[in-house]
Design a protein around this motif. Structure first.
Motif, PDB file in Angstrom:
ATOM      1  N   SER A 172      -1.400   2.540 -22.621  1.00 46.15           N
ATOM      2  CA  SER A 172      -2.415   1.525 -22.392  1.00 46.15           C
ATOM      3  C   SER A 172      -2.872   1.425 -21.076  1.00 46.15           C
ATOM      4  CB  SER A 172      -1.843  -0.059 -22.854  1.00 46.15           C
ATOM      5  OG  SER A 172      -0.828  -0.288 -21.824  1.00 46.15           O
ATOM      6  N   THR A 173      -4.026   0.706 -20.708  1.00 46.46           N
ATOM      7  CA  THR A 173      -4.426   0.679 -19.321  1.00 46.46           C
ATOM      8  C   THR A 173      -3.516  -0.078 -18.466  1.00 46.46           C
ATOM      9  OG1 THR A 173      -6.048  -1.279 -20.201  1.00 46.46           O
ATOM     10  CG2 THR A 173      -7.041   0.888 -20.002  1.00 46.46           C
ATOM     11  N   GLY A 174      -2.991  -0.928 -19.083  1.00 46.39           N
ATOM     12  CA  GLY A 174      -2.030  -1.981 -18.575  1.00 46.39           C
ATOM     13  C   GLY A 174      -0.634  -1.231 -17.859  1.00 46.39           C
ATOM     14  N   GLN A 175      -0.322  -0.179 -18.830  1.00 46.36           N
ATOM     15  CA  GLN A 175       0.735   0.595 -18.487  1.00 46.36           C
ATOM     16  C   GLN A 175       0.180   1.753 -17.503  1.00 46.36           C
ATOM     17  OE1 GLN A 175       1.369   1.955 -22.620  1.00 46.36           O
ATOM     18  NE2 GLN A 175       2.931   0.292 -22.847  1.00 46.36           N
ATOM     19  N   LEU A 176      -0.990   2.027 -17.402  1.00 42.88           N
ATOM     20  CA  LEU A 176      -1.440   3.200 -16.437  1.00 42.88           C
ATOM     21  C   LEU A 176      -1.438   2.388 -15.083  1.00 42.88           C
ATOM     22  CD1 LEU A 176      -2.759   5.716 -15.390  1.00 42.88           C
ATOM     23  CD2 LEU A 176      -4.783   4.913 -16.309  1.00 42.88           C
ATOM     24  N   ASP A 177      -1.934   1.013 -15.179  1.00 41.56           N
ATOM     25  CA  ASP A 177      -1.818   0.240 -13.678  1.00 41.56           C
ATOM     26  C   ASP A 177      -0.499   0.137 -13.343  1.00 41.56           C
ATOM     27  OD1 ASP A 177      -4.545  -0.344 -12.921  1.00 41.56           O
ATOM     28  OD2 ASP A 177      -4.845  -1.808 -14.414  1.00 41.56           O
ATOM     29  N   LEU A 178       0.428  -0.009 -14.265  1.00 45.30           N
ATOM     30  CA  LEU A 178       1.827  -0.056 -13.803  1.00 45.30           C
ATOM     31  C   LEU A 178       2.480   0.979 -13.271  1.00 45.30           C
ATOM     32  CD1 LEU A 178       3.798  -2.406 -14.001  1.00 45.30           C
ATOM     33  CD2 LEU A 178       4.723  -1.542 -16.042  1.00 45.30           C
ATOM     34  N   LEU A 179       1.987   2.075 -13.674  1.00 44.27           N
ATOM     35  CA  LEU A 179       2.515   3.509 -13.208  1.00 44.27           C
ATOM     36  C   LEU A 179       1.987   3.609 -11.676  1.00 44.27           C
ATOM     37  CD1 LEU A 179       2.391   5.708 -16.394  1.00 44.27           C
ATOM     38  CD2 LEU A 179       4.538   5.142 -15.381  1.00 44.27           C
ATOM     39  N   LEU A 180       0.722   3.305 -11.597  1.00 45.85           N
ATOM     40  CA  LEU A 180       0.099   3.483 -10.451  1.00 45.85           C
ATOM     41  C   LEU A 180       0.718   2.833  -9.122  1.00 45.85           C
ATOM     42  CD1 LEU A 180      -3.590   3.627 -11.454  1.00 45.85           C
ATOM     43  CD2 LEU A 180      -2.236   5.742 -10.500  1.00 45.85           C
ATOM     44  N   GLN A 181       1.274   1.488  -9.788  1.00 44.65           N
ATOM     45  CA  GLN A 181       1.718   0.360  -8.975  1.00 44.65           C
ATOM     46  C   GLN A 181       3.180   1.197  -8.563  1.00 44.65           C
ATOM     47  OE1 GLN A 181       1.573  -3.338 -10.379  1.00 44.65           O
ATOM     48  NE2 GLN A 181      -0.575  -3.199 -10.628  1.00 44.65           N
ATOM     49  N   GLN A 182       4.058   1.478  -9.405  1.00 45.35           N
ATOM     50  CA  GLN A 182       5.479   1.939  -9.127  1.00 45.35           C
ATOM     51  C   GLN A 182       5.662   3.228  -8.598  1.00 45.35           C
ATOM     52  OE1 GLN A 182       7.368   1.022 -13.164  1.00 45.35           O
ATOM     53  NE2 GLN A 182       7.719  -1.217 -12.314  1.00 45.35           N
ATOM     54  N   TYR A 183       4.644   3.908  -9.120  1.00 44.70           N
ATOM     55  CA  TYR A 183       4.774   5.647  -8.626  1.00 44.70           C
ATOM     56  C   TYR A 183       3.449   6.037  -8.009  1.00 44.70           C
ATOM     57  CZ  TYR A 183       8.682   4.702 -12.077  1.00 44.70           C
ATOM     58  OH  TYR A 183       9.400   4.150 -12.642  1.00 44.70           O
ATOM     59  N   PRO A 184       3.139   5.370  -6.993  1.00 49.96           N
ATOM     60  CA  PRO A 184       1.728   5.886  -6.543  1.00 49.96           C
ATOM     61  C   PRO A 184       1.607   7.503  -6.375  1.00 49.96           C
ATOM     62  CG  PRO A 184       3.135   4.737  -5.026  1.00 49.96           C
ATOM     63  CD  PRO A 184       3.822   4.435  -6.295  1.00 49.96           C
TER      64      PRO A 184
ATOM     65  N   PHE B 232     -15.610  23.382 -14.976  1.00 51.07           N
ATOM     66  CA  PHE B 232     -14.967  22.914 -16.054  1.00 51.07           C
ATOM     67  C   PHE B 232     -14.194  21.858 -16.038  1.00 51.07           C
ATOM     68  CE2 PHE B 232     -15.856  27.375 -16.862  1.00 51.07           C
ATOM     69  CZ  PHE B 232     -16.216  27.463 -18.313  1.00 51.07           C
ATOM     70  N   ASP B 233     -14.263  21.220 -15.013  1.00 47.56           N
ATOM     71  CA  ASP B 233     -13.311  20.033 -14.903  1.00 47.56           C
ATOM     72  C   ASP B 233     -14.028  18.727 -15.491  1.00 47.56           C
ATOM     73  OD1 ASP B 233     -11.183  18.513 -14.082  1.00 47.56           O
ATOM     74  OD2 ASP B 233     -11.364  18.549 -11.981  1.00 47.56           O
ATOM     75  N   VAL B 234     -13.168  17.779 -16.156  1.00 51.59           N
ATOM     76  CA  VAL B 234     -13.642  16.527 -16.828  1.00 51.59           C
ATOM     77  C   VAL B 234     -13.903  15.512 -16.222  1.00 51.59           C
ATOM     78  CG1 VAL B 234     -13.700  15.519 -19.082  1.00 51.59           C
ATOM     79  CG2 VAL B 234     -13.373  18.107 -19.033  1.00 51.59           C
ATOM     80  N   ASP B 235     -14.572  14.677 -15.950  1.00 54.62           N
ATOM     81  CA  ASP B 235     -14.963  13.512 -15.457  1.00 54.62           C
ATOM     82  C   ASP B 235     -14.213  12.380 -16.530  1.00 54.62           C
ATOM     83  OD1 ASP B 235     -15.723  14.138 -12.847  1.00 54.62           O
ATOM     84  OD2 ASP B 235     -17.839  14.174 -13.867  1.00 54.62           O
ATOM     85  N   LEU B 236     -13.388  11.752 -16.079  1.00 51.07           N
ATOM     86  CA  LEU B 236     -12.717  10.673 -17.034  1.00 51.07           C
ATOM     87  C   LEU B 236     -12.769   9.055 -16.464  1.00 51.07           C
ATOM     88  CD1 LEU B 236      -9.389  12.460 -17.580  1.00 51.07           C
ATOM     89  CD2 LEU B 236     -11.293  12.215 -18.918  1.00 51.07           C
ATOM     90  N   THR B 237     -13.226   8.187 -17.180  1.00 45.28           N
ATOM     91  CA  THR B 237     -13.150   7.101 -16.809  1.00 45.28           C
ATOM     92  C   THR B 237     -11.739   6.408 -17.061  1.00 45.28           C
ATOM     93  OG1 THR B 237     -13.223   5.998 -19.137  1.00 45.28           O
ATOM     94  CG2 THR B 237     -15.169   6.152 -18.168  1.00 45.28           C
ATOM     95  N   PHE B 238     -11.304   4.961 -16.549  1.00 43.58           N
ATOM     96  CA  PHE B 238      -9.989   4.737 -16.154  1.00 43.58           C
ATOM     97  C   PHE B 238      -9.496   4.597 -17.656  1.00 43.58           C
ATOM     98  CE2 PHE B 238      -6.694   1.405 -15.660  1.00 43.58           C
ATOM     99  CZ  PHE B 238      -5.910   1.939 -14.854  1.00 43.58           C
ATOM    100  N   ASN B 239     -10.375   4.012 -18.574  1.00 37.35           N
ATOM    101  CA  ASN B 239      -9.875   3.953 -20.073  1.00 37.35           C
ATOM    102  C   ASN B 239      -9.308   5.422 -20.655  1.00 37.35           C
ATOM    103  OD1 ASN B 239     -10.323   1.193 -19.584  1.00 37.35           O
ATOM    104  ND2 ASN B 239     -12.274   1.289 -20.728  1.00 37.35           N
ATOM    105  N   GLU B 240     -10.350   6.381 -20.525  1.00 37.84           N
ATOM    106  CA  GLU B 240     -10.004   7.790 -20.989  1.00 37.84           C
ATOM    107  C   GLU B 240      -8.878   8.352 -20.546  1.00 37.84           C
ATOM    108  OE1 GLU B 240     -14.952   8.827 -22.077  1.00 37.84           O
ATOM    109  OE2 GLU B 240     -13.904   9.380 -19.993  1.00 37.84           O
ATOM    110  N   ALA B 241      -8.535   8.022 -18.994  1.00 41.65           N
ATOM    111  CA  ALA B 241      -7.453   8.636 -18.455  1.00 41.65           C
ATOM    112  C   ALA B 241      -6.145   7.976 -19.192  1.00 41.65           C
ATOM    113  CB  ALA B 241      -7.570   8.300 -16.875  1.00 41.65           C
TER     114      ALA B 241
ATOM    115  N   ALA C 277      -7.239   2.966 -26.112  1.00 38.66           N
ATOM    116  CA  ALA C 277      -7.350   3.812 -24.770  1.00 38.66           C
ATOM    117  C   ALA C 277      -7.366   5.501 -25.487  1.00 38.66           C
ATOM    118  CB  ALA C 277      -6.404   3.875 -23.859  1.00 38.66           C
ATOM    119  N   TYR C 278      -6.353   5.678 -26.557  1.00 40.81           N
ATOM    120  CA  TYR C 278      -6.180   6.897 -27.033  1.00 40.81           C
ATOM    121  C   TYR C 278      -7.382   7.137 -27.957  1.00 40.81           C
ATOM    122  CZ  TYR C 278      -3.433  10.653 -29.267  1.00 40.81           C
ATOM    123  OH  TYR C 278      -2.992  11.789 -29.450  1.00 40.81           O
TER     124      TYR C 278
END
Length: 243
Positions: free
Chosen positions: A62-74, A46-55, A8-9
């Motif tokens: 990791s994308t799994g950690q991003l999913d986890l953060l979205l679930q725990q801290y919406p 000037f804003d940048v569009d990002l895919t989920f992976n790029e975000a 992802a990085y």
């Protein structure tokens, strides 16, 4: 397929800095993202569009950690939109607005605030990430490359953990998977990542073995030709009158 923090990085690096050249640094990456964010706040174009992976890469997780953060801290407002067939996208301003909320509550930190030097070069061997396991008094040390875990590195990571009130332990994957986990879904993500890494390593070893067999065959052929050439020089000639 879920991406590791390393993959992802890399996606985020390519989005903001271009292909890895070996001269870019962690500090340059974070500075570029920060500058682009400031521009986007002033002018929407000037804003940048990002895919989920790029975000996930922008946050250096990791994308799994991003999913986890979205679930725990919406977030207060939706960060991602679904486009097409379950393709999630966002913008840099939306992502960073939520990221700063996470940072203020201690749920996320930029890479340089996790112990990585700003001068760390972004090469094929990316730096290490320190990720606080949600709800647990521990720190997961997640390697982002094939960097050797030396005693000096272990001491540095353990010292960093103690400075923040956490214990850093090093163990094999087998030992880690045998221990009880607070979240089985996180454990499963690690098992999948380790499985993929093992398959990739096996492919590399098979390629190396094939290359070695090819080189060995060439060496044997060359050695045989050299012996035949020496034998031909030592063979008696008809002119000598003896056979």
């Amino acid at each position: 397929m879920a991406l590791t923090a390393a993959d992802a990085y890399r996606r985020a690096i390519e989005r903001f800095l271009g292909k890895l050249s070996g001269s870019q640094t962690v500090g340059q990456m974070e500075k570029k993202v920060s500058e682009q964010h400031r521009l986007a706040l002033k002018r929407a174009n000037f804003d940048v569009d990002l895919t989920f992976n790029e975000a996930a890469g922008v946050l250096a997780i990791s994308t799994g950690q991003l999913d986890l953060l979205l679930q725990q801290y919406p977030p207060d407002q939706p960060v991602f939109e679904v486009k097409g067939v379950r393709k999630r996208t966002t913008t840099l301003t939306k992502l960073m607005a939520w990221a700063y909320q996470l940072k203020a509550k201690g749920h996320w930190k930029p890479l340089t605030e996790r112990g990585t030097s700003p001068d760390t070069l972004l090469t094929a061997k990316l730096p290490f990430l320190l990720v606080k396991s949600p709800g647990a008094k521990q720190v997961i040390v997640e390697p982002l490359g094939d960097q050797e875990i030396t005693p000096e590195f272990q001491r540095a990571m353990q010292g960093l953990g103690l400075a923040h009130g956490y214990k850093v332990t090093f163990m094999t994957f087998a030992e880690a998977f045998a221990r009880p986990w607070l979240r089985p879904d996180v454990k499963r993500q690690w098992v999948d990542a380790f499985h993929d890494a093992t398959l990739a390593q096996a492919d590399r070893l098979r390629a190396m073995a094939h290359q070695f067999d090819s080189v060995r065959a060439q060496v044997k052929s060359q050695a045989l030709e050299e012996r035949l050439a020496v034998g031909a020089k030592k063979s008696p000639s008809v002119k000598a009158g003896r056979l």
